[in-house]
Design a protein around this motif. Structure first.
Motif, PDB file in Angstrom:
ATOM      1  N   SER A   1      71.469  39.973  -1.373  1.00 30.59           N
ATOM      2  CA  SER A   1      71.634  40.680  -0.101  1.00 30.59           C
ATOM      3  C   SER A   1      71.307  42.165  -0.187  1.00 30.59           C
ATOM      4  O   SER A   1      71.380  42.867   0.818  1.00 30.59           O
ATOM      5  N   PHE A   2      70.929  42.650  -1.380  1.00 32.05           N
ATOM      6  CA  PHE A   2      70.734  44.096  -1.515  1.00 32.05           C
ATOM      7  C   PHE A   2      69.686  44.430  -2.558  1.00 32.05           C
ATOM      8  O   PHE A   2      69.352  43.624  -3.437  1.00 32.05           O
ATOM      9  N   ASP A   3      69.169  45.636  -2.455  1.00 35.34           N
ATOM     10  CA  ASP A   3      68.370  46.260  -3.502  1.00 35.34           C
ATOM     11  C   ASP A   3      69.173  47.443  -4.021  1.00 35.34           C
ATOM     12  O   ASP A   3      69.744  48.207  -3.243  1.00 35.34           O
ATOM     13  N   LYS A   4      69.194  47.613  -5.327  1.00 35.93           N
ATOM     14  CA  LYS A   4      70.078  48.595  -5.950  1.00 35.93           C
ATOM     15  C   LYS A   4      69.271  49.626  -6.732  1.00 35.93           C
ATOM     16  O   LYS A   4      68.391  49.272  -7.509  1.00 35.93           O
ATOM     17  N   THR A   5      69.585  50.898  -6.501  1.00 32.11           N
ATOM     18  CA  THR A   5      69.033  51.987  -7.303  1.00 32.11           C
ATOM     19  C   THR A   5      70.177  52.573  -8.122  1.00 32.11           C
ATOM     20  O   THR A   5      71.166  53.049  -7.556  1.00 32.11           O
ATOM     21  N   GLU A   6      70.067  52.538  -9.439  1.00 35.59           N
ATOM     22  CA  GLU A   6      71.180  52.885 -10.317  1.00 35.59           C
ATOM     23  C   GLU A   6      71.006  54.250 -10.982  1.00 35.59           C
ATOM     24  O   GLU A   6      69.887  54.736 -11.189  1.00 35.59           O
ATOM     25  N   GLY A   7      72.135  54.845 -11.327  1.00 31.61           N
ATOM     26  CA  GLY A   7      72.163  56.002 -12.210  1.00 31.61           C
ATOM     27  C   GLY A   7      71.545  57.264 -11.643  1.00 31.61           C
ATOM     28  O   GLY A   7      70.929  58.040 -12.378  1.00 31.61           O
ATOM     29  N   ILE A   8      71.737  57.504 -10.356  1.00 33.73           N
ATOM     30  CA  ILE A   8      71.225  58.734  -9.743  1.00 33.73           C
ATOM     31  C   ILE A   8      72.214  59.865 -10.038  1.00 33.73           C
ATOM     32  O   ILE A   8      73.408  59.749  -9.766  1.00 33.73           O
TER      33      ILE A   8
ATOM     34  N   VAL B   1      73.087  53.307  -5.388  1.00 28.80           N
ATOM     35  CA  VAL B   1      72.887  53.061  -3.962  1.00 28.80           C
ATOM     36  C   VAL B   1      72.511  51.597  -3.751  1.00 28.80           C
ATOM     37  O   VAL B   1      71.589  51.082  -4.401  1.00 28.80           O
ATOM     38  N   TYR B   2      73.238  50.931  -2.860  1.00 29.29           N
ATOM     39  CA  TYR B   2      72.985  49.547  -2.485  1.00 29.29           C
ATOM     40  C   TYR B   2      72.416  49.534  -1.063  1.00 29.29           C
ATOM     41  O   TYR B   2      73.087  49.961  -0.115  1.00 29.29           O
ATOM     42  N   VAL B   3      71.188  49.059  -0.934  1.00 28.23           N
ATOM     43  CA  VAL B   3      70.515  49.019   0.361  1.00 28.23           C
ATOM     44  C   VAL B   3      70.395  47.565   0.800  1.00 28.23           C
ATOM     45  O   VAL B   3      69.979  46.705   0.003  1.00 28.23           O
ATOM     46  N   PRO B   4      70.751  47.242   2.031  1.00 28.24           N
ATOM     47  CA  PRO B   4      70.570  45.866   2.517  1.00 28.24           C
ATOM     48  C   PRO B   4      69.144  45.383   2.270  1.00 28.24           C
ATOM     49  O   PRO B   4      68.186  46.139   2.448  1.00 28.24           O
TER      50      PRO B   4
ATOM     51  N   GLU C   1      77.801  44.971  -2.740  1.00 24.24           N
ATOM     52  CA  GLU C   1      77.249  43.759  -2.140  1.00 24.24           C
ATOM     53  C   GLU C   1      77.893  43.473  -0.792  1.00 24.24           C
ATOM     54  O   GLU C   1      77.208  43.102   0.172  1.00 24.24           O
ATOM     55  N   ALA C   2      79.210  43.619  -0.723  1.00 26.90           N
ATOM     56  CA  ALA C   2      79.923  43.331   0.520  1.00 26.90           C
ATOM     57  C   ALA C   2      79.407  44.199   1.667  1.00 26.90           C
ATOM     58  O   ALA C   2      79.113  43.707   2.763  1.00 26.90           O
TER      59      ALA C   2
ATOM     60  N   GLY D   1      74.885  45.038   6.524  1.00 23.80           N
ATOM     61  CA  GLY D   1      73.924  45.990   7.062  1.00 23.80           C
ATOM     62  C   GLY D   1      74.276  47.444   6.840  1.00 23.80           C
ATOM     63  O   GLY D   1      73.730  48.332   7.495  1.00 23.80           O
ATOM     64  N   ILE D   2      75.158  47.709   5.880  1.00 23.92           N
ATOM     65  CA  ILE D   2      75.611  49.068   5.588  1.00 23.92           C
ATOM     66  C   ILE D   2      75.022  49.519   4.259  1.00 23.92           C
ATOM     67  O   ILE D   2      75.059  48.781   3.272  1.00 23.92           O
ATOM     68  N   VAL D   3      74.479  50.723   4.214  1.00 25.18           N
ATOM     69  CA  VAL D   3      74.023  51.303   2.948  1.00 25.18           C
ATOM     70  C   VAL D   3      75.261  51.803   2.190  1.00 25.18           C
ATOM     71  O   VAL D   3      76.049  52.586   2.734  1.00 25.18           O
ATOM     72  N   ALA D   4      75.433  51.329   0.969  1.00 28.63           N
ATOM     73  CA  ALA D   4      76.617  51.670   0.180  1.00 28.63           C
ATOM     74  C   ALA D   4      76.246  52.587  -0.973  1.00 28.63           C
ATOM     75  O   ALA D   4      75.257  52.336  -1.677  1.00 28.63           O
ATOM     76  N   VAL D   5      77.042  53.623  -1.179  1.00 31.04           N
ATOM     77  CA  VAL D   5      76.882  54.538  -2.301  1.00 31.04           C
ATOM     78  C   VAL D   5      78.160  54.465  -3.124  1.00 31.04           C
ATOM     79  O   VAL D   5      79.248  54.755  -2.613  1.00 31.04           O
ATOM     80  N   LEU D   6      78.060  54.056  -4.384  1.00 29.89           N
ATOM     81  CA  LEU D   6      79.214  53.963  -5.277  1.00 29.89           C
ATOM     82  C   LEU D   6      79.088  55.057  -6.326  1.00 29.89           C
ATOM     83  O   LEU D   6      78.112  55.092  -7.085  1.00 29.89           O
ATOM     84  N   ALA D   7      80.070  55.938  -6.357  1.00 32.81           N
ATOM     85  CA  ALA D   7      79.983  57.132  -7.199  1.00 32.81           C
ATOM     86  C   ALA D   7      81.040  57.144  -8.287  1.00 32.81           C
ATOM     87  O   ALA D   7      82.213  56.833  -8.043  1.00 32.81           O
ATOM     88  N   ASP D   8      80.626  57.529  -9.488  1.00 34.58           N
ATOM     89  CA  ASP D   8      81.574  57.884 -10.543  1.00 34.58           C
ATOM     90  C   ASP D   8      82.037  59.326 -10.327  1.00 34.58           C
ATOM     91  O   ASP D   8      81.394  60.106  -9.606  1.00 34.58           O
ATOM     92  N   TYR D   9      83.126  59.681 -10.980  1.00 29.63           N
ATOM     93  CA  TYR D   9      83.613  61.059 -10.958  1.00 29.63           C
ATOM     94  C   TYR D   9      84.396  61.296 -12.246  1.00 29.63           C
ATOM     95  O   TYR D   9      84.819  60.354 -12.914  1.00 29.63           O
TER      96      TYR D   9
END
Length: 291
Positions: free
Chosen positions: A38-45, A57-60, A91-92, A97-105
């Motif tokens: 359900s998504f395309d993922k760009t990692e480690g930005i 970034v997870y893009v639908p 993924e959820a 249809g939501i662009v998801a950004v998952l960030a470390d800190y």
């Protein structure tokens, strides 16, 4: 009839998985059961120079231009956690249809309060500046977090100094979502959290509930009734009532078949039958007016 049977099966499967994950690594198990179609993922930005200042970034898979965007921060008592553990969240959101950004800190002991808030603000600023490259709309920007991650997004949404330091303001947010968040937790009881906030000299300004104002962005606050880690009455209900009292649009939801950790797990496909958290998040994001 068929839909009722499916719902019962979903709840049953969720209950079985709930027992199973207590005996192994729950997040790894949920990620292993998460499809990637359900998504395309760009990692480690990188959004900063520290190795912990990175995001995915997870893009639908079939994105719509100017899609809503959710920046997610995980929990872990500001001592642990990794964005890679929460692929099921990406993924959820992407599946709706939501662009998801998952960030470390950065975490304790590398940093203490408030430096992880600076990381959060920088991750949000990166998203605001670059998300159009991923079909996201910076004018439809939401923050979301679980547990200590919910604390982080509450502070970014309610205390303007953090986004102000990166050239933004809470007014740039369309809303924020807190899952089982600690918003009013002084004096600190958890021994793992005490050094993060300089206990016993923990500053009152560290508490989100002390930053409520009329101009805060809309909020969706979700908690488990049986949460034995973060008291839902004091924290979720207390913050919701204070926001409501000053005219901030807020929705609060409480569920019975979940606990502190499993509340965020209901975003995963195997456990969605336990509580409609993803449905609530989707409705909030798609119905809230842009800022």
């Amino acid at each position: 009839m068929a839909s009722a049977i499916r719902r019962r099966l979903s709840v049953l499967i969720g209950g079985v998985l709930l027992m199973a994950i207590s005996a192994c690594s729950p997040l790894k198990m949920l990620n292993a059961l998460t499809p990637d179609g359900s998504f395309d993922k760009t990692e480690g930005i990188a959004y900063g120079s520290d190795p912990r200042q990175q995001l995915d970034v997870y893009v639908p898979r079939h994105p719509v231009e100017n899609a809503p965007v959710v920046v997610f921060f995980y929990g872990g008592s500001w001592n642990s956690g990794s964005r890679s553990d929460y692929s099921f969240v990406g993924e959820a959101l992407a599946s709706r249809g939501i662009v998801a950004v998952l960030a470390d800190y950065r975490l304790y002991p590398q940093v203490r309060y408030p430096l992880f808030l600076e990381d959060g603000a920088n991750a949000v600023a990166w998203t605001h500046e670059h998300i159009r490259q991923f079909s996201g709309d910076p004018k439809r920007l939401y923050l979301m977090g679980h547990s200590s991650g919910a604390y982080n997004v509450a502070m970014l949404a309610l205390d303007s100094q953090w986004l102000g330091a990166v050239g933004m303001s809470p007014g740039d947010l369309s809303g924020w979502i807190g899952l089982a968040g600690p918003y009013d937790f002084l004096p600190i009881q958890n021994p793992e959290v005490r050094p993060v906030f300089f206990w016993p000299d923990s500053p009152p300004q560290s508490q989100p509930i002390n930053h409520v104002s009329h101009g805060a962005p809309p909020a969706l606050l979700i908690a488990s009734r049986d949460d034995d880690v973060v008291n839902p009455t004091r924290n979720t209900a207390g913050l919701a009532n204070k926001l409501r009292a000053v005219g901030v649009p807020v929705q609060d939801r409480y569920y019975s078949r979940t606990g502190h950790a499993t509340l965020v797990a209901t975003l995963s496909r195997p456990m969605r039958g336990l509580a409609p958290v993803l449905d609530e998040v989707t409705s909030f994001v798609k119905a809230t007016p842009t800022q």
